[in-house]
Design an enzyme around this catalytic site. Structure first.
Site, mmCIF file in Angstrom:
data_model
loop_
_atom_site.group_PDB
_atom_site.id
_atom_site.type_symbol
_atom_site.label_atom_id
_atom_site.label_comp_id
_atom_site.label_asym_id
_atom_site.label_seq_id
_atom_site.Cartn_x
_atom_site.Cartn_y
_atom_site.Cartn_z
ATOM 1 N N GLY A 284 15.215 -47.934 31.832
ATOM 2 C CA GLY A 284 16.030 -47.742 30.649
ATOM 3 C C GLY A 284 15.757 -46.396 30.004
ATOM 4 N N CYS A 285 16.628 -46.008 29.085
ATOM 5 C CA CYS A 285 16.515 -44.691 28.455
ATOM 6 C C CYS A 285 15.307 -44.599 27.529
ATOM 7 C CB CYS A 285 17.802 -44.351 27.704
ATOM 8 S SG CYS A 285 18.371 -45.632 26.561
ATOM 9 N N TYR A 286 15.143 -45.574 26.635
ATOM 10 C CA TYR A 286 13.975 -45.555 25.750
ATOM 11 C C TYR A 286 12.667 -45.669 26.536
ATOM 12 C CZ TYR A 286 16.917 -46.264 21.543
ATOM 13 O OH TYR A 286 17.822 -46.144 20.517
ATOM 14 N N ALA B 129 11.735 -42.190 28.080
ATOM 15 C CA ALA B 129 11.170 -41.248 27.105
ATOM 16 C C ALA B 129 9.761 -41.660 26.700
ATOM 17 C CB ALA B 129 12.075 -41.161 25.881
#
Length: 329
Positions: free
Chosen positions: A154-156, A159
């Site tokens: 996932g994106c979060y 990061a």
């Protein structure tokens, strides 16, 4: 030349990876697909996204015949589809022998017990799940190369984990606190009131209940406190993370920890200098910046990525290149 089929190509992520693969000399697009019930079936991609006017491909309905054609002519399939849709499609294409790069969350947890709580379905393919590799490209490249079932993070989590994993041996029992802001594209292309122009502001959501929290915790090996926020910009993520490090930790220890990215093409680390979203938007890069207070033992690290690129499409492309032995740049 490897042929890649892209399913779910009408969404932001699907269109983005279509553009990226189209620009690759050693990859070709076998076809673009949407569901048979999609209002976009039959349309040129450029009708939905005029910025991609150089891509003269139409969105084909994913019929049973289309699936058989993909198996016969493609080397891999990218799934930019809903979690419950990917659950079945990923297993089917994997069982047909294709490499699968799934951008949903359907194969990110290795524990089947996680899925009813966080995704609302019972996982029906435990053997495929057992073969799946978490596609955090900078950390799992050997496994990505060796398997045909890759769950793109996932994106979060991307990061957050790029920032935190180098520090895992320095963490204490104090839970890392992750506050992250994402652009509106993270909510998808479908029209919703809370993402409309007049409604978008800056607000937390999914507080203590977001499915990316256990994804981060599982891959880090430690629980975290994660609070996502919806920002009033189109794309990008900025995660600001506060962590308590072990007593006696020095600046040198942290510098050495982040040296793991010295040879990473797409990760930049700076001390006492913090990233901004504008510097990574429309790029596959992750920018990290950190500062450490030796007196209190607290470190703050900020991580900036483009949610549609490093947080989705460009990381999927990284995984494709790693899997097929291409250089990653």
């Amino acid at each position: 030349m490897k042929n890649i089929a892209i399913i779910g190509a009408s969404g932001y992520t699907g269109a983005q990876i279509t553009s990226l693969i189209n620009a690759e000399a050693n990859l070709s697009i076998q076809g673009l697909y949407v569901s048979e019930s999609s209002l976009d079936k039959g349309k040129p991609l450029s009708e939905l996204y005029p910025a991609y006017s150089h891509i003269s491909l139409c969105l084909n309905p994913l019929s049973e015949d289309a699936k058989q054609t993909i198996v016969a002519t493609a080397d891999a399939v990218v799934l930019a589809t809903d979690h419950a849709v990917s659950l079945h499609l990923a297993a089917w294409f994997y069982q047909q022998g294709l490499a699968v790069f799934d951008l949903s969350g359907a194969y990110r947890f290795s524990d089947v017990a996680q899925y009813p709580k966080w995704y609302g379905f019972t996982h029906e393919y435990p053997q495929v799940l057992a073969d799946a590799v978490y596609g955090l490209a900078e950390w799992n490249s050997d496994q990505i190369a060796a398997t045909k079932m890759i769950a793109v993070p996932g994106c979060y989590p991307t990061a957050s984990l790029i920032a935190l994993k180098p520090l895992s041996h320095l963490l204490t029992d104090v839970l890392p606190v992750i506050n992250a802001v994402s652009g509106v594209t993270g909510a998808g292309r479908k029209a919703q009131l809370h993402t409309s122009f007049c409604e978008v502001s800056l607000t937390p959501y999914g507080v203590l209940a977001h499915r990316h929290q256990p994804e981060i915790a599982t891959q880090l090996g430690q629980e975290v406190i994660f609070t996502p926020h919806l920002g009033n910009f189109k794309r990008g993520i900025l995660a600001t993370i506060t962590v308590k490090l072990k007593p006696g930790t020095t600046l040198s220890d942290i510098q050495q920890a982040y040296q793991c990215y010295d040879s990473a093409e797409l990760v930049t680390v700076k001390q006492n200098q913090f990233p901004k979203v504008d510097d990574v938007v429309q790029t596959p890069h992750c920018h990290l910046g950190w500062k450490f207070d030796e007196q209190t033992g607290y470190l703050v690290v900020a991580s900036a990525i483009d949610n549609l690129m490093k947080g989705a499409a460009s990381q999927a492309l990284q995984c494709i290149k790693i899997h097929f032995g291409e250089s990653v740049k």
